[in-house]
Design a protein around this motif. Structure first.
Motif, mmCIF file in Angstrom:
data_model
loop_
_atom_site.group_PDB
_atom_site.id
_atom_site.type_symbol
_atom_site.label_atom_id
_atom_site.label_comp_id
_atom_site.label_asym_id
_atom_site.label_seq_id
_atom_site.Cartn_x
_atom_site.Cartn_y
_atom_site.Cartn_z
ATOM 1 N N LEU A 298 0.817 -1.223 0.000
ATOM 2 C CA LEU A 298 0.000 0.000 0.000
ATOM 3 C C LEU A 298 0.848 1.270 0.000
ATOM 4 O O LEU A 298 0.461 2.290 0.552
ATOM 5 C CB LEU A 298 -0.963 0.015 1.200
ATOM 6 C CG LEU A 298 -2.156 -0.934 1.103
ATOM 7 C CD1 LEU A 298 -2.936 -0.932 2.415
ATOM 8 C CD2 LEU A 298 -3.083 -0.546 -0.055
ATOM 9 N N THR A 299 2.023 1.188 -0.611
ATOM 10 C CA THR A 299 2.899 2.357 -0.688
ATOM 11 C C THR A 299 3.490 2.494 -2.089
ATOM 12 O O THR A 299 3.608 1.511 -2.832
ATOM 13 C CB THR A 299 4.066 2.283 0.313
ATOM 14 O OG1 THR A 299 4.864 1.138 0.012
ATOM 15 C CG2 THR A 299 3.561 2.190 1.742
ATOM 16 N N ASN A 300 3.858 3.710 -2.405
ATOM 17 C CA ASN A 300 4.632 4.000 -3.612
ATOM 18 C C ASN A 300 5.915 4.678 -3.152
ATOM 19 O O ASN A 300 5.885 5.832 -2.719
ATOM 20 C CB ASN A 300 3.852 4.915 -4.559
ATOM 21 C CG ASN A 300 4.677 5.346 -5.767
ATOM 22 O OD1 ASN A 300 5.830 4.959 -5.923
ATOM 23 N ND2 ASN A 300 4.078 6.159 -6.624
ATOM 24 N N PRO A 301 7.056 4.007 -3.215
ATOM 25 C CA PRO A 301 8.293 4.586 -2.694
ATOM 26 C C PRO A 301 8.727 5.846 -3.439
ATOM 27 O O PRO A 301 9.547 6.614 -2.933
ATOM 28 C CB PRO A 301 9.316 3.455 -2.879
ATOM 29 C CG PRO A 301 8.733 2.571 -3.937
ATOM 30 C CD PRO A 301 7.248 2.648 -3.757
ATOM 31 N N ASP A 302 8.165 6.079 -4.637
ATOM 32 C CA ASP A 302 8.521 7.265 -5.409
ATOM 33 C C ASP A 302 7.609 8.454 -5.121
ATOM 34 O O ASP A 302 7.905 9.579 -5.536
ATOM 35 C CB ASP A 302 8.443 6.951 -6.911
ATOM 36 C CG ASP A 302 9.413 5.855 -7.327
ATOM 37 O OD1 ASP A 302 10.532 5.824 -6.775
ATOM 38 O OD2 ASP A 302 9.050 5.031 -8.193
ATOM 39 N N LEU A 303 6.502 8.205 -4.416
ATOM 40 C CA LEU A 303 5.495 9.252 -4.255
ATOM 41 C C LEU A 303 6.007 10.453 -3.468
ATOM 42 O O LEU A 303 5.744 11.604 -3.835
ATOM 43 C CB LEU A 303 4.248 8.669 -3.571
ATOM 44 C CG LEU A 303 3.087 9.628 -3.304
ATOM 45 C CD1 LEU A 303 2.583 10.257 -4.595
ATOM 46 C CD2 LEU A 303 1.948 8.887 -2.591
ATOM 47 N N ALA A 304 6.725 10.217 -2.391
ATOM 48 C CA ALA A 304 7.136 11.315 -1.500
ATOM 49 C C ALA A 304 7.892 12.410 -2.235
ATOM 50 O O ALA A 304 7.703 13.600 -1.959
ATOM 51 C CB ALA A 304 7.974 10.770 -0.350
#
Length: 257
Positions: A184-190
């Motif tokens: 449930l994460t996108n490591p590139d989103l931040a």
């Protein structure tokens, strides 16, 4: 406030859509538990806004299209929806899984957005300890959703009909397919949230068992000028558990956005 239910075809997929109220347009994207009814929170927002609440492709009564393989697909689908419905100056609101989709949309293109409200969004790594929610049983995940356990027990005591059960299984299957492989994460989103140029509001339940409330600070730090509101005595769904308080906070933000 009354509402209507329709089944428009967007980007080749038929989706169930709730709509009610009048005023500036607001678009609400639901969480992984799905979309069941027109809630008190929706009713409160629709007192001041033309509120559109679609059911995601792959969930409930909406189609499960062959092209649906990732959150990125849902992000582009909703950008298409804005285009096809000719929506502009939209107040985008998303909870949990829907908050993740909303944040991905806004980080790509804020051109049609008046504001962005994220209620306990997924998408960023949790700050603090977080369990693997995909290992939870249905009763356990339901109880984890709420701070007030009476609400959870009321839900669990109701026997779902065949249609409700089919929708529940469909929702869980889609969530597991899209969310579990990436946690449930996108490591590139931040690193791309700085592109959200519309006024932004982070809303979090004080007692969120799905994602610790401390994670709200990571979102606020990543989105320029974002406002944060913590809802007391609420879990992962403050708009359901504390509908009046959450609606008041959201509406005040939308009015000033």
């Amino acid at each position: 406030m009354s509402h209507v239910v329709s089944h428009p075809v967007i980007a080749g997929a038929s989706i169930r859509m709730f709509r009610g109220g009048a005023g500036p347009t607001a678009l609400f994207l639901h969480g992984g538990a799905g979309l069941n009814v027109w809630t008190p929170f929706f009713n409160a927002v629709s007192q001041h806004h033309d509120l559109i609440v679609p059911e995601h492709p792959g969930f409930g009564e909406s189609d499960n299209p062959a092209w649906l393989n990732s959150v990125n697909d849902l992000t582009l689908f909703y950008l298409d929806l804005l285009d096809e419905m000719k929506l502009d100056r939209v107040h985008l609101i998303g909870n949990s899984f829907g908050g993740w989709i909303a944040s991905e949309m806004a980080s790509r293109d804020c051109g049609k957005l008046a504001s962005v409200t994220l209620i306990g969004p997924a998408g960023l790594a949790a700050v603090g300890d977080q369990e693997d929610l995909f290992r939870w049983s249905y009763p356990e995940s339901t109880r984890k959703l709420f701070h007030n356990q009476a609400i959870a027990e009321r839900i669990l005591s109701a026997t779902p009909g065949p249609e409700q059960l089919a929708n529940l299984i469909k929702n869980q299957t889609t969530m597991a397919r899209l969310g579990a492989p990436v946690g449930l994460t996108n490591p590139d989103l931040a690193r791309w949230l700085h592109r959200i140029t519309a006024p932004a509001h982070i809303v979090w339940g004080r007692h969120d068992n799905y994602c610790p409330v401390a994670t709200s600070a990571a979102w606020a730090a990543a989105i320029p000028g974002a406002k944060t509101t913590i809802i007391e005595d609420a879990g992962h769904l403050p708009h359901a558990e504390k509908a009046d308080v959450t609606a008041e906070a959201v509406l005040a933000f939308l009015k000033n956005a």
